[in-house]
Design a protein around this motif. Structure first.
Motif, PDB file in Angstrom:
ATOM      1  N   ASP A  47       0.851  -1.178   0.000  1.00 22.37           N
ATOM      2  CA  ASP A  47       0.000   0.000   0.000  1.00 22.37           C
ATOM      3  C   ASP A  47       0.891   1.234   0.000  1.00 22.37           C
ATOM      4  N   PHE A  48       0.732   2.088  -1.041  1.00 16.93           N
ATOM      5  CA  PHE A  48       1.460   3.367  -1.057  1.00 16.93           C
ATOM      6  C   PHE A  48       0.447   4.460  -0.720  1.00 16.93           C
ATOM      7  N   GLY A  49       0.361   4.845   0.528  1.00 16.83           N
ATOM      8  CA  GLY A  49      -0.537   5.931   0.936  1.00 16.83           C
ATOM      9  C   GLY A  49      -1.974   5.730   0.483  1.00 16.83           C
ATOM     10  N   GLY A  50      -2.511   4.550   0.690  1.00 17.67           N
ATOM     11  CA  GLY A  50      -3.919   4.291   0.352  1.00 17.67           C
ATOM     12  C   GLY A  50      -4.101   3.648  -1.016  1.00 17.67           C
ATOM     13  N   PHE A  51      -3.034   3.654  -1.844  1.00 19.11           N
ATOM     14  CA  PHE A  51      -3.118   3.020  -3.167  1.00 19.11           C
ATOM     15  C   PHE A  51      -2.424   1.666  -3.119  1.00 19.11           C
ATOM     16  N   LYS A  52      -3.197   0.615  -3.423  1.00 19.10           N
ATOM     17  CA  LYS A  52      -2.619  -0.733  -3.327  1.00 19.10           C
ATOM     18  C   LYS A  52      -1.959  -1.120  -4.653  1.00 19.10           C
ATOM     19  N   ALA A  53      -0.644  -0.947  -4.725  1.00 19.46           N
ATOM     20  CA  ALA A  53       0.096  -1.301  -5.946  1.00 19.46           C
ATOM     21  C   ALA A  53       0.110  -2.817  -6.118  1.00 19.46           C
ATOM     22  N   VAL A  54       0.129  -3.553  -5.007  1.00 20.04           N
ATOM     23  CA  VAL A  54      -0.010  -5.017  -5.020  1.00 20.04           C
ATOM     24  C   VAL A  54      -1.126  -5.341  -4.032  1.00 20.04           C
ATOM     25  N   GLY A  61       2.460  -7.963 -17.285  1.00 17.57           N
ATOM     26  CA  GLY A  61       1.358  -7.006 -17.208  1.00 17.57           C
ATOM     27  C   GLY A  61       1.792  -5.684 -17.775  1.00 17.57           C
ATOM     28  N   SER A  62       0.816  -4.816 -18.055  1.00 13.97           N
ATOM     29  CA  SER A  62       1.172  -3.532 -18.650  1.00 13.97           C
ATOM     30  C   SER A  62       1.702  -2.591 -17.580  1.00 13.97           C
ATOM     31  N   SER A  63       2.169  -1.449 -18.029  1.00 11.87           N
ATOM     32  CA  SER A  63       2.824  -0.492 -17.138  1.00 11.87           C
ATOM     33  C   SER A  63       1.914  -0.115 -15.970  1.00 11.87           C
ATOM     34  N   GLY A  64       2.463  -0.151 -14.779  1.00 13.37           N
ATOM     35  CA  GLY A  64       1.717   0.278 -13.603  1.00 13.37           C
ATOM     36  C   GLY A  64       0.897  -0.810 -12.930  1.00 13.37           C
ATOM     37  N   CYS A  65       0.978  -2.064 -13.414  1.00 11.58           N
ATOM     38  CA  CYS A  65       0.134  -3.127 -12.860  1.00 11.58           C
ATOM     39  C   CYS A  65       0.657  -3.633 -11.512  1.00 11.58           C
ATOM     40  N   GLY A  66       1.893  -3.279 -11.171  1.00 10.14           N
ATOM     41  CA  GLY A  66       2.420  -3.659  -9.859  1.00 10.14           C
ATOM     42  C   GLY A  66       3.477  -4.740  -9.897  1.00 10.14           C
ATOM     43  N   LYS A  67       3.878  -5.160 -11.110  1.00  8.74           N
ATOM     44  CA  LYS A  67       4.830  -6.278 -11.199  1.00  8.74           C
ATOM     45  C   LYS A  67       6.207  -5.924 -10.627  1.00  8.74           C
ATOM     46  N   SER A  68       6.683  -4.697 -10.909  1.00 11.48           N
ATOM     47  CA  SER A  68       7.998  -4.320 -10.372  1.00 11.48           C
ATOM     48  C   SER A  68       7.958  -4.196  -8.862  1.00 11.48           C
ATOM     49  N   THR A  69       6.848  -3.690  -8.346  1.00  5.54           N
ATOM     50  CA  THR A  69       6.719  -3.558  -6.892  1.00  5.54           C
ATOM     51  C   THR A  69       6.804  -4.939  -6.240  1.00  5.54           C
ATOM     52  N   LEU A  70       6.163  -5.920  -6.844  1.00  4.30           N
ATOM     53  CA  LEU A  70       6.208  -7.277  -6.293  1.00  4.30           C
ATOM     54  C   LEU A  70       7.636  -7.830  -6.357  1.00  4.30           C
TER      55      LEU A  70
END
Ligand code: ATP
Length: 366
Positions: free
Chosen positions: A19-26, A43-52
């Motif tokens: 969770d980045f300040g209320g936004f769940k990247a994963v 997944g496409s850009s921004g889907c959360g794969k790099s964060t994982l």
């Protein structure tokens, strides 16, 4: 881990949230990866794969959930103590160091004895077939060779888990295809478990034993490349992977061994594994290469439709025809060019019948 449980789950991602300040990247992601597997997050850009991937590496901390490697919870381990290595798209090779020294770098920092470092570096150079280039600097190598040095350096410390971030993003198409196979062969020969991140579906399909399709922080489907391609479970996945014709319709016949779906331009008879209810709204996914074209009306009242060829794109080994149907919808049909010249080739303006088998359509409820 002993050889007796070689195939057991090696990496476990359990209900992980970032969770980045209320936004769940994963967003509540769970996954088991077997030892020796090459797993792709696609997944496409921004889907959360790099964060994982960054959470696996230890660069980010999960907000909740657990990551377990070989039975060990990674929460308390900082990145440098994790038995894994990450290879980045940019390779991050040291430009002033030779290939040999680039590979030796991490081993020296670990304080490994000189003789063992030499042994290890030689073994790695052999593995990636760059023995002849040991004394070159990175800028004296091609992109593909630099890629192999980066891989050698990542594998030098014998990590248990190899993380690849868009591994081939910097290479041009032809070199990428060749390097994909080389990379897989090397990874498999060492037997290291691998998680890679990519937005390139061909790369994921060629390299990975299984793929997770990610969107908005969640896994939409996890499976072998052929499973994801042939049996997508949602419109998103069907559309995301490869080319597809998607048609909306409803179930008008619902028998134990088949269903019939009524769409605007045609009726699909689907003879496999569908559980629907009469009247239910569904979509039918039909891959362009599963469709045939003919000039004569097929005998079957199902799984065929008439139209006019409005466009065609020649790709060498195959041609894609855009067939306009009565409703105005376009049906994409891909035909392999198995002969050099055909007298009866289809062309612009031709009236044709498109037809497909009863196993070709995939019925999607979401
Ligand atoms: P790309 O292929 O573009 O790298 P991605 O699928 O890898 O995309 P992530 O980098 O994981 O996506 O980012 C997922 C979402 O989380 C994005 O919307 C991004 O803006 C957001 N995000 C990532 N890192 C942070 C951060 N440190 N703070 C706030 N939001 C972040």
């Amino acid at each position: 881990m002993g050889p007796e449980n070689k195939d057991a789950t090696f990496l476990q991602i359990q209900d992980v949230v970032k969770d980045f300040g209320g936004f769940k990247a994963v967003n509540h992601v769970s996954l088991d990866v077997a030892k020796g597997e090459i797993f792709a997050l696609l997944g496409s850009s921004g889907c959360g794969k790099s964060t994982l991937l960054r959470m696996l590496a230890g660069f980010e901390k999960p907000t909740s959930g657990r990551i377990v490697l070989a039975g060990r919870d990674l929460a308390t381990l900082p990145p440098y103590e994790r038995p894994m290595n990450m290879m980045f798209q940019s390779y991050a090779l040291f430009p002033h160091l030779t290939v040999w020294d680039n590979i030796a770098f991490g081993l020296r920092r670990e304080g490994m004895p000189k003789a063992r470092i030499a042994e290890r570096v030689e073994a790695m150079l052999k593995l990636v077939q760059l023995e002849r280039f040991a004394q070159r600097k990175p800028h004296q190598l091609s992109g593909g060779q630099q890629q192999r040095v980066a891989l050698a350096r990542s594998l030098a410390k014998q990590p248990q888990l190899l993380l690849l971030d868009e591994p081939l993003g910097a290479l041009d198409k032809k070199l990428r295809e060749q390097t994909q196979i080389e990379l897989v062969n090397i990874i498999e020969s060492v037997g290291v478990t691998c998680v890679m991140v990519t937005h390139d579906q061909e790369e994921a399909m060629t390299m990975a034993s299984r793929i997770a399709i990610m969107s908005e922080g969640r896994f939409l489907q996890v499976g072998a490349p052929s499973e994801i391609y042939e049996t997508p479970t949602s419109r998103f996945v069907a559309d995301f992977i490869g080319n597809v014709n998607l048609m909306d319709g409803s179930v008008i016949v619902d028998e134990p061994d088949h269903v019939v779906i009524d769409c605007a331009d045609c009726k699909h008879y689907v003879g496999h594994g569908i559980t629907g209810t009469k009247g239910m709204a569904v979509s039918v996914a039909l891959r362009p290469e599963k469709i045939h074209l003919s000039r004569r009306k097929p005998a079957d009242e199902f799984n065929s439709v008439a139209g006019t060829i409005k466009e065609l794109s020649y790709f060498g080994s195959f041609t894609v025809y855009h067939v306009q149907l009565a409703s105005g919808a376009m049906l994409k049909v891909s035909l392999a060019n198995i002969q050099r010249h055909r007298d009866d080739e289809f062309t612009w303006g031709d009236m044709v019948w498109a037809h497909w088998s009863r196993t070709a359509p995939v019925v999607l409820t979401q």
